[in-house]
Design an enzyme around this catalytic site. Sequence first.
Site, PDB file in Angstrom:
ATOM      1  N   CYS A   8      -5.019  -0.510   9.249  1.00  0.00           N
ATOM      2  CA  CYS A   8      -5.570   0.509   8.357  1.00  0.00           C
ATOM      3  C   CYS A   8      -4.711   0.537   7.100  1.00  0.00           C
ATOM      4  O   CYS A   8      -3.768  -0.233   6.964  1.00  0.00           O
ATOM      5  CB  CYS A   8      -5.559   1.868   9.072  1.00  0.00           C
ATOM      6  SG  CYS A   8      -6.647   3.092   8.322  1.00  0.00           S
ATOM      7  N   CYS A  80     -10.741   0.427   8.087  1.00  0.00           N
ATOM      8  CA  CYS A  80     -11.157   0.994   6.799  1.00  0.00           C
ATOM      9  C   CYS A  80     -11.355  -0.146   5.807  1.00  0.00           C
ATOM     10  O   CYS A  80     -10.736  -1.198   5.926  1.00  0.00           O
ATOM     11  CB  CYS A  80     -10.147   2.017   6.278  1.00  0.00           C
ATOM     12  SG  CYS A  80      -8.577   1.323   5.735  1.00  0.00           S
ATOM     13  N   CYS A  87      -6.082  -6.986   3.648  1.00  0.00           N
ATOM     14  CA  CYS A  87      -5.545  -7.582   4.872  1.00  0.00           C
ATOM     15  C   CYS A  87      -5.000  -8.974   4.580  1.00  0.00           C
ATOM     16  O   CYS A  87      -5.713  -9.814   4.040  1.00  0.00           O
ATOM     17  CB  CYS A  87      -6.630  -7.665   5.944  1.00  0.00           C
ATOM     18  SG  CYS A  87      -6.040  -8.302   7.511  1.00  0.00           S
TER      19      CYS A  87
END
Length: 142
Positions: A8, A80, A87
């Site tokens: 997240c 999210c 990422c």
Amino acid sequence: MKKILVLCTGNSCRSQIAEGYLRHFAGDAAEVYSAGVETHGVNPRAIATMAEDGIDISGHTSNNISEYTDIDFDYVVTVCDHAKERCPVFPSRAEKFHENFPDPAKATGTEEEITEQFREVRQIIRNYFEQFVNTHVKTVTA
């Protein structure tokens, strides 16, 4: 044993709730980690909301994704959109999943309304990860 990372933005709320449910549903069939692209500490409301459902996440820590680059994860689940966009690329065979859960930390209103929003998101996350474990962890290890 499967290795699962929940990712997240701040590793304070949604990913902490998800980690709690993954540990609960997977038991010793998986090693579960959570991290953020930033660290914001574990949200006290997330702790309280999970305690209402009998899951103690008070000992969880808020971790940065950089702490886990040497682990070969089987699954990486972003919870999210912001984390999905930021990422890092893992040099692994990890299968990636994404679900953009509402952020209860941004809830507004009275104390009762905020608590209810946390409970609603908790239930959405619980349902998702119970199904995730049944589909990707329990069926593989059974």
